[in-house]
Design an enzyme around this catalytic site. Structure first.
Site, PDB file in Angstrom:
ATOM      1  N   ASP A 260       1.030  -0.988  -0.081  1.00 27.53           N
ATOM      2  CA  ASP A 260       0.161   0.469  -0.044  1.00 27.53           C
ATOM      3  C   ASP A 260       0.655   1.282   0.258  1.00 27.53           C
ATOM      4  OD1 ASP A 260      -2.394   2.093  -0.125  1.00 27.53           O
ATOM      5  OD2 ASP A 260      -3.405  -0.177   0.976  1.00 27.53           O
ATOM      6  N   LEU A 319     -18.061  15.058 -16.345  1.00 26.05           N
ATOM      7  CA  LEU A 319     -16.969  15.184 -17.313  1.00 26.05           C
ATOM      8  C   LEU A 319     -16.483  16.704 -17.777  1.00 26.05           C
ATOM      9  CD1 LEU A 319     -14.939  13.515 -19.580  1.00 26.05           C
ATOM     10  CD2 LEU A 319     -16.522  13.398 -21.008  1.00 26.05           C
ATOM     11  N   TYR A 375     -13.481   6.450 -13.949  1.00 27.38           N
ATOM     12  CA  TYR A 375     -12.902   5.325 -12.877  1.00 27.38           C
ATOM     13  C   TYR A 375     -13.992   4.044 -13.718  1.00 27.38           C
ATOM     14  CZ  TYR A 375     -14.233   2.444  -9.094  1.00 27.38           C
ATOM     15  OH  TYR A 375     -14.067   0.900  -8.277  1.00 27.38           O
ATOM     16  N   LYS A 379     -12.684   0.316 -15.518  1.00 28.56           N
ATOM     17  CA  LYS A 379     -12.712  -0.339 -14.419  1.00 28.56           C
ATOM     18  C   LYS A 379     -12.935  -1.508 -15.572  1.00 28.56           C
ATOM     19  CE  LYS A 379     -11.372  -0.474 -10.445  1.00 28.56           C
ATOM     20  NZ  LYS A 379     -10.537  -1.329  -9.645  1.00 28.56           N
TER      21      LYS A 379
END
Length: 468
Positions: A260, A319, A375, A379
């Site tokens: 991490d 956006l 995101y 993904k």
């Protein structure tokens, strides 16, 4: 964060109130409680359509459980059900009386035309109402892509619509339905997936389709600790889903390297201490990160068997209002870093033979989400990466992805209550999942016995009502 509504509706007063007002009444899901817990118990009914190819294998897998096994009888279209093995007793479907099944398993691999789908109805029509709470429905078919004739492909593809619909019908009981599409001759690769989908470990996985291919590797593993001797790298391991992944893989016998960012080292060290793992501080967007990770693995473990790309961030804005660094950082952490780390480990031969790579996608990458173009882009890109890499990896290495839905974490706890409650209820099980639900699915992917599971994207979402 605790789901107070879930707790309330499972009290006598709450049940009455929910019924009176027509509100969702989710049941408490039964999850894995201990490592040596049987994968299925209770009464299990096996059925098979004409020409079934996997029923004997499935019967053999189930025979290793303490469940009471039965096979369907009394209907001509289900005659092949008798091939489930000697441990399965014949059960007339017209005489079920007050029986309650913990699982219904149906082999549809032999269906060759839409007319053969009648066997699916013949098996499930008299039995679906006999399912108990937290029960399992598992259908095994043949991958339509491997079917030579259009009618056969149609019949096999039809199973997807059937299973997704069944999952929505039985979800109110905390029950799930899933489909395995098996490549011809891949029945020896069914063991780990049958065990997973029938077990409490898949409590929040429903309406999913998994493709299983042939593999020359079908090792016998210790079902209690199948990852003994394996080394796992888990990124983003300091809390939430990452910590649950580390704990679950360690439970199954793996040695964990948790990674991490430096500011999270105190939390990470606590997690690693609890699992006897090793902690590494690293910003995976740093250009030097792949080499640093490779050096750490080489120094401490000489190689790695399991690579879990869990680290991720959100930087939400519509956006038109999104600054460029929100876009760049989200793509870098959620997508680019995975590719660069994998490239470094494979180039240096640090990813061992029969290794596993697991990436974390998201329901947002499948269905999109308002204010998350960055995101969702990242993904969705993960899914494309997994599907392409599955065709390129060698030496028995597999790559798969998990797409979580609404999972109870610190991030979801910070959501406005209306959005949080909507997220919890918008799935067939009417509740959020837990980090361990994602971790259990990853552990299934990582099993040495899952060598035939490659290039899949499985949603851990309680069968979300949005997306495919």
């Amino acid at each position: 964060m605790s789901d107070l509504y879930l707790k309330f509706v499972n009290t006598p007063v709450g049940k009455t109130a929910a019924q009176s007002l027509g509100l969702p009444s989710p049941v408490t899901l039964k999850r894995q409680q201990r490592a040596d817990q049987p994968f299925v118990e209770g009464d299990v009914l096996i059925g098979a359509g004409p020409g079934a190819k996997a029923v004997a294998t499935v019967g053999g897998i189930l025979s290793a459980s303490p469940a009471s096994l039965y096979h369907a009888s009394g209907i001509e279209s289900l005659n092949d059900s008798a091939k489930a093995g000697n441990k399965a007793k014949a059960l007339e479907l017209a005489q079920l009386a007050d029986r309650r099944f913990s699982a219904l398993v149906f082999d549809a691999t032999g269906l060759k035309s839409p007319d053969d789908l009648r066997a699916v109805y013949d098996f499930f029509h008299p039995t679906i109402k006999k399912l108990g709470g937290n029960a399992r429905v598992l259908v095994i078919g043949q991958n339509p892509a491997s079917c030579r004739k259009a009618p056969q492909a149609a019949a096999q593809q039809a199973l997807e619509g059937f299973v997704r619909s069944v999952g929505k019908e039985i979800g109110k009981k905390g029950s799930t339905a899933n489909l395995i599409w098996m490549a011809p001759g891949a029945d020896k690769q069914l063991d780990s997936s049958v065990r997973f989908f029938l077990s409490p470990r898949s409590a929040y996985v429903s309406g999913q389709v998994v493709r299983i291919g042939k593999s020359s590797i079908a090792p016998t593993t210790n079902p209690v600790a199948p990852l003994t001797g394996k080394v796992a790298l888990v990124t983003g391991a300091s809390r939430g889903i990452g910590a649950a992944i580390a704990e679950t893989l360690a439970r199954d016998g793996a040695t964990v390297i948790g990674l991490d960012i430096p500011p999270a080292m105190a939390e990470l060290q606590k997690v690693m201490d609890s699992v006897n793992g090793k902690a590494m501080a690293c910003d995976i967007t740093d250009k030097a990160a792949p080499k640093l990770i490779g050096d750490f693995i080489e120094e401490h473990c000489e190689g790695v068997d399991l690579v879990i790309h869990n680290a991720g961030i959100t930087r939400d804005k519509t956006l038109g209002n999104m600054p460029e660094h929100f876009w760049d950082m989200t793509i870098a952490v959620n997508l680019s870093a995975e590719e660069l780390i994998d490239e470094e480990l494979t180039h240096r031969s640090l990813l061992r033979e029969n290794g596993r790579i697991v990436c974390i996608s998201s329901i947002s990458g499948i269905a999109g989400n308002f204010g998350q173009t960055n995101y969702s882009t990242a993904k969705s890109g993960v899914i494309g990466y997994v599907e392409a890499m599955a065709k390129q990896l060698k030496n028995g290495v597999t790559i798969n992805a998990i797409a979580p839905g609404f999972i109870e974490t610190q991030m979801t706890a910070a959501m406005p209550i209306t959005i949080r409650e909507a997220g919890r209820r918008m799935n067939s099980l009417s509740q959020g999942g837990l980090p361990v639900d994602v971790a259990e699915a990853i552990a299934w992917y990582c099993s040495p016995a899952s060598s035939g599971v490659n290039g899949n994207v499985v949603r851990v979402c309680g069968q979300s009502l949005i997306g495919k």
